[in-house]
Design a protein around this motif. Structure first.
Motif, PDB file in Angstrom:
ATOM      1  N   GLY A  47     113.376  -3.221  32.130  1.00 55.16           N
ATOM      2  CA  GLY A  47     112.721  -3.803  30.963  1.00 55.16           C
ATOM      3  C   GLY A  47     111.949  -5.072  31.248  1.00 55.16           C
ATOM      4  N   ALA A  48     112.107  -5.639  32.433  1.00 46.23           N
ATOM      5  CA  ALA A  48     111.490  -6.932  32.729  1.00 46.23           C
ATOM      6  C   ALA A  48     109.966  -6.874  32.698  1.00 46.23           C
ATOM      7  CB  ALA A  48     111.977  -7.435  34.087  1.00 46.23           C
ATOM      8  N   ALA A  49     109.370  -5.944  33.411  1.00 41.72           N
ATOM      9  CA  ALA A  49     107.903  -5.882  33.482  1.00 41.72           C
ATOM     10  C   ALA A  49     107.259  -5.571  32.130  1.00 41.72           C
ATOM     11  CB  ALA A  49     107.465  -4.875  34.545  1.00 41.72           C
ATOM     12  N   PRO A  50     107.738  -4.555  31.372  1.00 42.62           N
ATOM     13  CA  PRO A  50     107.103  -4.315  30.074  1.00 42.62           C
ATOM     14  C   PRO A  50     107.219  -5.502  29.120  1.00 42.62           C
ATOM     15  CG  PRO A  50     108.657  -2.541  30.588  1.00 42.62           C
ATOM     16  CD  PRO A  50     108.749  -3.551  31.676  1.00 42.62           C
ATOM     17  N   LEU A  51     108.395  -6.145  29.079  1.00 39.43           N
ATOM     18  CA  LEU A  51     108.559  -7.296  28.190  1.00 39.43           C
ATOM     19  C   LEU A  51     107.657  -8.451  28.611  1.00 39.43           C
ATOM     20  CD1 LEU A  51     112.411  -7.259  27.622  1.00 39.43           C
ATOM     21  CD2 LEU A  51     110.663  -6.902  25.883  1.00 39.43           C
ATOM     22  N   TRP A  52     107.583  -8.697  29.921  1.00 37.63           N
ATOM     23  CA  TRP A  52     106.736  -9.779  30.434  1.00 37.63           C
ATOM     24  C   TRP A  52     105.275  -9.536  30.086  1.00 37.63           C
ATOM     25  CZ3 TRP A  52     106.707 -14.559  32.305  1.00 37.63           C
ATOM     26  CH2 TRP A  52     105.562 -14.996  32.980  1.00 37.63           C
ATOM     27  N   TRP A  53     104.752  -8.359  30.443  1.00 35.61           N
ATOM     28  CA  TRP A  53     103.319  -8.111  30.242  1.00 35.61           C
ATOM     29  C   TRP A  53     102.952  -7.962  28.779  1.00 35.61           C
ATOM     30  CZ3 TRP A  53     100.391  -9.876  33.679  1.00 35.61           C
ATOM     31  CH2 TRP A  53     100.774  -9.855  35.019  1.00 35.61           C
ATOM     32  N   LEU A  54     103.805  -7.342  27.974  1.00 34.76           N
ATOM     33  CA  LEU A  54     103.539  -7.272  26.535  1.00 34.76           C
ATOM     34  C   LEU A  54     103.580  -8.675  25.923  1.00 34.76           C
ATOM     35  CD1 LEU A  54     105.545  -4.078  25.506  1.00 34.76           C
ATOM     36  CD2 LEU A  54     103.057  -4.332  25.622  1.00 34.76           C
ATOM     37  N   GLY A  55     104.491  -9.508  26.405  1.00 38.97           N
ATOM     38  CA  GLY A  55     104.568 -10.888  25.925  1.00 38.97           C
ATOM     39  C   GLY A  55     103.339 -11.690  26.297  1.00 38.97           C
ATOM     40  N   VAL A  56     102.888 -11.561  27.537  1.00 42.16           N
ATOM     41  CA  VAL A  56     101.680 -12.274  27.978  1.00 42.16           C
ATOM     42  C   VAL A  56     100.474 -11.813  27.159  1.00 42.16           C
ATOM     43  CG1 VAL A  56     100.067 -12.519  29.918  1.00 42.16           C
ATOM     44  CG2 VAL A  56     102.525 -12.788  30.293  1.00 42.16           C
ATOM     45  N   LEU A  57     100.362 -10.507  26.943  1.00 45.43           N
ATOM     46  CA  LEU A  57      99.250  -9.969  26.156  1.00 45.43           C
ATOM     47  C   LEU A  57      99.307 -10.469  24.710  1.00 45.43           C
ATOM     48  CD1 LEU A  57      96.809  -8.051  26.034  1.00 45.43           C
ATOM     49  CD2 LEU A  57      98.405  -6.195  25.526  1.00 45.43           C
ATOM     50  N   ALA A  58     100.497 -10.436  24.100  1.00 44.86           N
ATOM     51  CA  ALA A  58     100.647 -10.905  22.717  1.00 44.86           C
ATOM     52  C   ALA A  58     100.346 -12.397  22.604  1.00 44.86           C
ATOM     53  CB  ALA A  58     102.052 -10.603  22.208  1.00 44.86           C
ATOM     54  N   ALA A  59     100.781 -13.180  23.599  1.00 50.22           N
ATOM     55  CA  ALA A  59     100.507 -14.622  23.584  1.00 50.22           C
ATOM     56  C   ALA A  59      99.008 -14.881  23.725  1.00 50.22           C
ATOM     57  CB  ALA A  59     101.280 -15.321  24.701  1.00 50.22           C
ATOM     58  N   GLY A  60      98.355 -14.141  24.617  1.00 50.07           N
ATOM     59  CA  GLY A  60      96.911 -14.303  24.793  1.00 50.07           C
ATOM     60  C   GLY A  60      96.134 -13.961  23.532  1.00 50.07           C
ATOM     61  N   ILE A  61      96.486 -12.853  22.906  1.00 42.66           N
ATOM     62  CA  ILE A  61      95.823 -12.469  21.659  1.00 42.66           C
ATOM     63  C   ILE A  61      96.158 -13.471  20.554  1.00 42.66           C
ATOM     64  CG2 ILE A  61      95.722 -10.693  19.850  1.00 42.66           C
ATOM     65  CD1 ILE A  61      96.231  -8.614  22.085  1.00 42.66           C
ATOM     66  N   GLY A  62      97.413 -13.936  20.536  1.00 42.01           N
ATOM     67  CA  GLY A  62      97.846 -14.898  19.532  1.00 42.01           C
ATOM     68  C   GLY A  62      97.082 -16.209  19.588  1.00 42.01           C
ATOM     69  N   LEU A  63      96.594 -16.582  20.776  1.00 46.86           N
ATOM     70  CA  LEU A  63      95.819 -17.821  20.895  1.00 46.86           C
ATOM     71  C   LEU A  63      94.481 -17.731  20.173  1.00 46.86           C
ATOM     72  CD1 LEU A  63      96.525 -18.904  24.571  1.00 46.86           C
ATOM     73  CD2 LEU A  63      97.241 -20.052  22.475  1.00 46.86           C
ATOM     74  N   LEU A  64      94.016 -16.510  19.901  1.00 44.52           N
ATOM     75  CA  LEU A  64      92.746 -16.335  19.196  1.00 44.52           C
ATOM     76  C   LEU A  64      92.876 -16.603  17.700  1.00 44.52           C
ATOM     77  CD1 LEU A  64      91.597 -13.035  20.961  1.00 44.52           C
ATOM     78  CD2 LEU A  64      90.957 -15.385  21.542  1.00 44.52           C
ATOM     79  N   VAL A  65      94.120 -16.618  17.212  1.00 40.74           N
ATOM     80  CA  VAL A  65      94.376 -16.822  15.776  1.00 40.74           C
ATOM     81  C   VAL A  65      94.797 -18.272  15.554  1.00 40.74           C
ATOM     82  CG1 VAL A  65      95.808 -16.049  13.834  1.00 40.74           C
ATOM     83  CG2 VAL A  65      95.179 -14.434  15.638  1.00 40.74           C
ATOM     84  N   PRO A  66      94.140 -19.001  14.636  1.00 38.87           N
ATOM     85  CA  PRO A  66      94.540 -20.402  14.426  1.00 38.87           C
ATOM     86  C   PRO A  66      95.974 -20.550  13.914  1.00 38.87           C
ATOM     87  CG  PRO A  66      92.696 -19.804  12.981  1.00 38.87           C
ATOM     88  CD  PRO A  66      93.019 -18.613  13.808  1.00 38.87           C
ATOM     89  N   GLY A  67      96.434 -19.631  13.078  1.00 38.42           N
ATOM     90  CA  GLY A  67      97.813 -19.665  12.588  1.00 38.42           C
ATOM     91  C   GLY A  67      98.086 -20.808  11.624  1.00 38.42           C
ATOM     92  N   LEU A  68      99.230 -20.754  10.963  1.00 36.08           N
ATOM     93  CA  LEU A  68      99.596 -21.772   9.982  1.00 36.08           C
ATOM     94  C   LEU A  68      99.915 -23.112  10.638  1.00 36.08           C
ATOM     95  CD1 LEU A  68     101.920 -19.644   7.654  1.00 36.08           C
ATOM     96  CD2 LEU A  68      99.566 -20.354   7.207  1.00 36.08           C
ATOM     97  N   THR A  69     100.541 -23.080  11.792  1.00 39.72           N
ATOM     98  CA  THR A  69     100.973 -24.320  12.457  1.00 39.72           C
ATOM     99  C   THR A  69      99.899 -24.910  13.352  1.00 39.72           C
ATOM    100  OG1 THR A  69     101.880 -23.113  14.334  1.00 39.72           O
ATOM    101  CG2 THR A  69     103.371 -23.546  12.482  1.00 39.72           C
ATOM    102  N   GLY A  70      98.888 -24.127  13.682  1.00 41.08           N
ATOM    103  CA  GLY A  70      97.889 -24.573  14.657  1.00 41.08           C
ATOM    104  C   GLY A  70      98.288 -24.157  16.061  1.00 41.08           C
ATOM    105  N   ARG A  71      97.291 -24.087  16.941  1.00 36.56           N
ATOM    106  CA  ARG A  71      97.539 -23.597  18.308  1.00 36.56           C
ATOM    107  C   ARG A  71      98.467 -24.509  19.094  1.00 36.56           C
ATOM    108  NH1 ARG A  71      92.002 -22.382  17.680  1.00 36.56           N
ATOM    109  NH2 ARG A  71      91.685 -20.136  17.543  1.00 36.56           N
ATOM    110  N   ARG A  72      98.279 -25.804  18.985  1.00 36.56           N
ATOM    111  CA  ARG A  72      99.071 -26.747  19.784  1.00 36.56           C
ATOM    112  C   ARG A  72     100.561 -26.607  19.477  1.00 36.56           C
ATOM    113  NH1 ARG A  72     100.798 -32.083  19.240  1.00 36.56           N
ATOM    114  NH2 ARG A  72     100.942 -33.183  21.194  1.00 36.56           N
ATOM    115  N   ILE A  73     100.914 -26.617  18.219  1.00 30.66           N
ATOM    116  CA  ILE A  73     102.323 -26.494  17.837  1.00 30.66           C
ATOM    117  C   ILE A  73     102.846 -25.103  18.191  1.00 30.66           C
ATOM    118  CG2 ILE A  73     103.907 -26.417  15.859  1.00 30.66           C
ATOM    119  CD1 ILE A  73     102.257 -28.706  14.655  1.00 30.66           C
TER     120      ILE A  73
END
Length: 194
Positions: free
Chosen positions: A18-44
């Motif tokens: 499970g290590a590789a799928p969780l790692w790469w899906l997490g990296v992908l989700a984090a990268g895509i998540g940076l494109l969204v300003p979100g309620l807290t802002g990117r820095r927080i």
């Protein structure tokens, strides 16, 4: 399998699957998540994600170590009729059995980006890093004891893909050269036939 032999899967390989799928899906989700300003802002979001990454890595790496150690200490020797499952088969079976959970975790990490950008993805990546650390810890135990640890394949079926689950009663052990995975569950550079 003949004469009472059983299919055995490497414990460290199941953990590492499970290590590789969780790692790469997490990296992908984090990268895509940076494109969204979100309620807290990117820095927080990134700071919260970094804290969640460290926490998840530590928790996953240390979880159930006593159970692993107890099962390893009581491991019995594998019989000559036991069938050792290939590393690739173990990894494929684990990932097939958990594919929907992995997809749900990825979607949840993506969705959390609207609240805290990148935090959910970094949490998921931390879980993957924790599994790598746990498999490395198991590998050190295997090398110290000069015995590889195996678990019955039928105890890992039906969504119970945890080598310390309630269905797992005992581990089996073999010599350090058995199978096609090195201690810790990584691919063996040059497979040894036993």
């Amino acid at each position: 399998m003949t004469r009472g032999g059983q299919g055995l899967a490497r414990v460290a390989v199941v953990v590492r699957a499970g290590a590789a799928p969780l790692w790469w899906l997490g990296v992908l989700a984090a990268g895509i998540g940076l494109l969204v300003p979100g309620l807290t802002g990117r820095r927080i979001g990134v700071l919260a994600g970094a804290a969640l990454f460290v926490l998840a890595t530590a928790v996953v790496a240390c979880a159930r170590r006593k159970r692993y150690a107890a099962l390893a200490a009581a491991a019995s020797r594998a019989g000559k009729h036991d069938v050792l499952q290939d590393r690739a088969v173990t990894v494929r079976n684990w990932r097939r059995g958990q594919r929907w959970w992995l997809l749900l975790a990825f979607l949840a990490a993506l969705g959390s980006a609207f609240a805290a950008p990148a935090a959910g993805g970094m949490l998921l990546a931390g879980c993957g890093a924790g599994l790598w650390l746990k498999s490395a810890w198991l590998g050190r135990r295997e090398q110290a004891g000069e015995a590889l640890l195996w678990v019955r394949v039928d105890w890992l079926r039906g969504g119970a893909a945890r080598p310390t689950g309630n269905r797992v009663k005992a581990y089996r052990s073999t010599g350090i050269a058995a199978g096609d995975a090195s201690p810790g569950g990584a691919r063996r550079k040059s497979p040894t036939l036993v």
